[in-house]
Design a protein around this motif. Sequence first.
Motif, short mmCIF file in Angstrom:
data_model
loop_
_atom_site.label_atom_id
_atom_site.label_comp_id
_atom_site.label_asym_id
_atom_site.label_seq_id
_atom_site.Cartn_x
_atom_site.Cartn_y
_atom_site.Cartn_z
N TRP A 113 0.83 -1.20 0.00
CA TRP A 113 0.00 0.00 0.00
C TRP A 113 0.87 1.25 0.00
CZ3 TRP A 113 -4.21 1.40 -1.86
CH2 TRP A 113 -4.99 2.45 -1.36
N ARG A 114 2.01 1.19 0.69
CA ARG A 114 2.96 2.30 0.65
C ARG A 114 3.44 2.52 -0.78
NH1 ARG A 114 5.61 6.08 3.63
NH2 ARG A 114 7.66 5.12 3.37
N ILE A 156 -7.62 -0.03 9.44
CA ILE A 156 -6.98 1.10 10.13
C ILE A 156 -5.63 1.41 9.48
CG2 ILE A 156 -5.97 1.86 12.32
CD1 ILE A 156 -8.12 0.20 13.74
N LEU A 157 -4.87 0.37 9.17
CA LEU A 157 -3.57 0.55 8.54
C LEU A 157 -3.71 1.22 7.17
CD1 LEU A 157 -0.49 -0.02 8.48
CD2 LEU A 157 -1.03 -2.26 7.51
N THR A 158 -4.69 0.77 6.40
CA THR A 158 -4.90 1.33 5.06
C THR A 158 -5.25 2.80 5.13
OG1 THR A 158 -5.65 -0.82 4.23
CG2 THR A 158 -6.26 1.12 2.96
N LEU A 178 -2.15 4.97 6.35
CA LEU A 178 -1.14 5.19 5.31
C LEU A 178 -1.67 6.10 4.20
CD1 LEU A 178 0.47 1.64 4.95
CD2 LEU A 178 1.39 3.65 6.12
N LEU A 179 -2.96 5.98 3.89
CA LEU A 179 -3.55 6.85 2.89
C LEU A 179 -3.57 8.30 3.38
CD1 LEU A 179 -4.93 7.11 0.15
CD2 LEU A 179 -7.12 6.66 1.29
N GLY A 180 -3.93 8.48 4.67
CA GLY A 180 -3.92 9.83 5.24
C GLY A 180 -2.53 10.43 5.25
N VAL A 236 -0.03 11.61 -2.59
CA VAL A 236 -1.20 11.21 -3.37
C VAL A 236 -2.28 12.27 -3.16
CG1 VAL A 236 -2.21 9.86 -1.49
CG2 VAL A 236 -2.79 9.29 -3.86
N ARG A 237 -3.14 12.46 -4.15
CA ARG A 237 -4.24 13.43 -4.07
C ARG A 237 -5.54 12.65 -3.94
NH1 ARG A 237 -3.28 17.75 -8.81
NH2 ARG A 237 -4.07 19.26 -7.31
#
Length: 217
Positions: free
Chosen positions: A163-164, A199-201, A204-206, A214-215
Motif C-alpha cells: 500500500w505504501r 486502520i492501517l490502510t 497510510l492513505l492519510g 497522493v491526491r
Amino acid sequence: GLGEAEYSFAETLEAWHNDPDFLTDGALRRERLEALVGRHFDLHGTVWFLSAAPRIDASLVDPLTAWPEGASLRRADSWTLLVLGRIFAGGSPVLLHNALQPLAVASGALVMWALARAEGVNARWSSLAALTWAGAGLTSTALLEGHVYQLLNLSLPLLALTWRRATAPEGRAAHGLASGLCFVLALATSAYTGVAAAILTLTLLGYAAATGRVRLA
C-alpha cells in the motif's frame, strides 16, 4: 485416554477429539473441559475447528457436531484456518495447531524484517522490528488463549509494504492489486486482523495525502 493425571495435555485432548460422545454430548464436553487443568480458553475450539474442516461441504455445516442439526460454520473465526485444516486433512489437528504456533510467530517476524529492510532500515533496526513483532504482548495473549489464527497475519506487513508503494508517486496498478489481495487475506485470517488492516490502510492513505504523495480529489 480420559485421565488428566496419566496423560499429557495433548494426549488427553487427542483422545477426547477421537471420542464420538465428546463431540456430540455437550454436557459431557463441558464436564471434561472444566476438569482439565491448565487449559487455554479457546484452544479446544480451535483444535475442533481444524479437525472439522475436512468434513465441511459447501453448506458450511459440520454434521458430526451438535447432532442431529449439525454445527454451522458460516460465522467462522478464521477462513484461513479452515483452509489449513482442509489442506492437512488426515493428520492430527493437535499436531497441526502446535506446529502453527512457532511457524506463525517466526514467519511474521521474518516478514516484518523484510518490510523494514524494504523501507530502507538497516539490518540492526530491522532485526529489532522483527523481535518486537514476535515478542509483542498480543502475540503471547493469542498463544495463551488458543487463538493461533490471529498470528497468521503475514498479510498485515505485506499490506503496509504494497500500500505504501501504491500510494507513492511512482506507484503502479500492480501495487494496488497486491495491496487489495493482502487486505482480503487479512479479512480471511480473522475479523480483528481485518479491522487492523482497515486502520492501517486509512492511516497510510492519510499520511500519503498529508505529505502530498497522493491526491484524494
